[in-house]
Design a protein around this motif. Structure first.
Motif, mmCIF file in Angstrom:
data_model
loop_
_atom_site.group_PDB
_atom_site.id
_atom_site.type_symbol
_atom_site.label_atom_id
_atom_site.label_comp_id
_atom_site.label_asym_id
_atom_site.label_seq_id
_atom_site.Cartn_x
_atom_site.Cartn_y
_atom_site.Cartn_z
ATOM 1 N N LEU A 168 16.903 0.784 -1.895
ATOM 2 C CA LEU A 168 17.949 0.237 -1.037
ATOM 3 C C LEU A 168 18.780 1.365 -0.427
ATOM 4 N N LEU A 169 19.153 2.334 -1.244
ATOM 5 C CA LEU A 169 19.943 3.467 -0.750
ATOM 6 C C LEU A 169 19.162 4.273 0.293
ATOM 7 N N VAL A 170 17.907 4.551 0.002
ATOM 8 C CA VAL A 170 17.080 5.329 0.933
ATOM 9 C C VAL A 170 16.923 4.574 2.256
ATOM 10 N N PHE A 171 16.681 3.267 2.182
ATOM 11 C CA PHE A 171 16.495 2.476 3.391
ATOM 12 C C PHE A 171 17.733 2.550 4.291
ATOM 13 N N LEU A 172 18.919 2.404 3.695
ATOM 14 C CA LEU A 172 20.158 2.482 4.468
ATOM 15 C C LEU A 172 20.383 3.901 4.991
ATOM 16 N N VAL A 179 23.654 -1.381 11.130
ATOM 17 C CA VAL A 179 23.994 -2.541 10.306
ATOM 18 C C VAL A 179 22.749 -3.388 10.059
ATOM 19 N N TYR A 180 22.522 -3.726 8.776
ATOM 20 C CA TYR A 180 21.369 -4.570 8.409
ATOM 21 C C TYR A 180 21.862 -5.888 7.832
ATOM 22 N N LEU A 185 17.353 -6.859 4.730
ATOM 23 C CA LEU A 185 17.247 -5.992 3.553
ATOM 24 C C LEU A 185 16.318 -6.607 2.511
ATOM 25 N N LEU A 186 16.414 -7.936 2.345
ATOM 26 C CA LEU A 186 15.505 -8.621 1.414
ATOM 27 C C LEU A 186 14.064 -8.408 1.826
ATOM 28 N N LYS A 187 13.811 -8.551 3.114
ATOM 29 C CA LYS A 187 12.444 -8.436 3.621
ATOM 30 C C LYS A 187 11.931 -7.001 3.537
ATOM 31 N N GLU A 188 12.756 -6.038 3.922
ATOM 32 C CA GLU A 188 12.318 -4.647 4.003
ATOM 33 C C GLU A 188 12.296 -3.940 2.662
ATOM 34 N N VAL A 189 13.304 -4.163 1.844
ATOM 35 C CA VAL A 189 13.411 -3.445 0.570
ATOM 36 C C VAL A 189 12.643 -4.160 -0.544
ATOM 37 N N TRP A 190 12.792 -5.485 -0.586
ATOM 38 C CA TRP A 190 12.086 -6.239 -1.643
ATOM 39 C C TRP A 190 10.682 -6.624 -1.204
ATOM 40 N N GLN A 191 10.431 -6.581 0.089
ATOM 41 C CA GLN A 191 9.106 -6.842 0.658
ATOM 42 C C GLN A 191 8.591 -8.245 0.368
ATOM 43 N N TYR A 192 9.525 -9.159 0.195
ATOM 44 C CA TYR A 192 9.136 -10.554 -0.005
ATOM 45 C C TYR A 192 10.006 -11.423 0.872
ATOM 46 N N GLU A 193 9.373 -12.352 1.588
ATOM 47 C CA GLU A 193 10.128 -13.342 2.336
ATOM 48 C C GLU A 193 10.137 -14.612 1.488
ATOM 49 N N PHE A 194 10.922 -14.585 0.424
ATOM 50 C CA PHE A 194 10.962 -15.747 -0.452
ATOM 51 C C PHE A 194 12.241 -16.533 -0.179
ATOM 52 N N ARG A 199 22.399 -13.243 -2.749
ATOM 53 C CA ARG A 199 23.191 -12.508 -3.743
ATOM 54 C C ARG A 199 22.376 -11.394 -4.394
ATOM 55 N N THR A 200 21.044 -11.500 -4.309
ATOM 56 C CA THR A 200 20.195 -10.426 -4.821
ATOM 57 C C THR A 200 20.597 -9.100 -4.184
ATOM 58 N N VAL A 201 20.802 -9.117 -2.871
ATOM 59 C CA VAL A 201 21.208 -7.904 -2.150
ATOM 60 C C VAL A 201 22.617 -7.501 -2.578
ATOM 61 N N ASP A 202 23.535 -8.475 -2.599
ATOM 62 C CA ASP A 202 24.930 -8.181 -2.954
ATOM 63 C C ASP A 202 25.034 -7.562 -4.345
#
Length: 238
Positions: A168-172, A179-180, A185-194, A199-202
């Motif tokens: 997450l830090l590297v991506f930002l 601004v993301y 961020l869920l899609k790019e960092v976690w690589q899942y569109e679930f 709140r996972t990101v928060d």
């Protein structure tokens, strides 16, 4: 074998543990087992594993609680094993600090590939790799990220992050001041569109800020909340 990565496989079904162990040992991993959450937490706190495969539904203490308690002490990469249809549990797993998940029934080969992927992302794998360019750094006034060594430092002190916090830090950091949205961020960092909880990101941003704050308040302030939208890594003009 001393140079081999150590993996802890946690599942209350012996058949699943043995199957995963067999495939991992073929790849020269050193594998230990735990059959319930309490045993898993004890082993994980007493030993330094390179990765933990952790079933969610277990007796005595479930995988969510194990992950949550372990994250209070350690940043060991954790891959959750979940049954099909346990979407809410997977979201919970990400919120408490899991780095990846695999849905049962799974292919043992997929497990091996996921473990190797997590280890590569944390720089812990002992699998031979082609040499990477040196001095691959992202440098800010209060924060330095060494992409080759998977190392984050602030005020000349190294900060220990989980794989997902690091990613997450590297991506930002790779796109400062951009601004993301949380969804991105869920899609790019976690690589899942679930269909999950943002709140996972928060939760991960909160943890990341806390760890940075413990070493450098200036570095922590670089991660800025853009209310109603998401987050960015802000760089002060010198």
């Amino acid at each position: 074998m001393s140079d081999s990565n150590r993996i802890l496989v946690v599942d209350d079904e012996e058949r699943i543990r043995r199957l995963i162990k067999m495939y991992l040992e073929r790849e020269d991993f050193v594998v230990e087992e735990a059959e319930n959450g309490v045993e898993a937490l004890e082993k994980a706190l007493e030993n330094d594993y390179d990765c933990i495969l952790l079933d969610i539904m277990m007796p005595e203490m479930d995988g969510i609680e194990v992950c949550e308690k372990l994250r209070e002490e350690k940043n060991t990469p954790i891959i959750m094993l979940t049954a099909k249809g346990e979407e809410s549990n997977r979201v919970q797993g990400f919120e408490v600090g899991a780095d990846d998940y695999i849905v049962k029934p799974f292919s043992p080969r997929e497990v091996v590939l996921r473990v190797k992927a997590v280890l590569r992302r944390t720089g812990q794998t002992n699998v031979k790799q082609t040499s990477m360019q040196t001095n691959n750094l992202i440098v800010f006034p209060h924060l330095t990220i060494d992409l080759d060594a998977y190392r984050v430092t602030a005020n000349d002190q190294e900060i220990s992050l989980t794989p997902k916090e690091y990613e997450l830090l590297v991506f930002l950091a790779q796109s400062p001041d951009k601004v993301y949205k949380r969804e991105d961020l869920l899609k790019e960092v976690w690589q899942y569109e679930f269909f999950g909880d943002l709140r996972t990101v928060d939760t991960h941003v909160k943890r990341l800020r806390e760890k940075l704050t413990s070493v450098s308040k200036e570095a922590a302030k670089m991660i800025v909340t853009v209310w109603g939208i998401g987050y960015k890594l802000e760089v002060e003009e010198q």
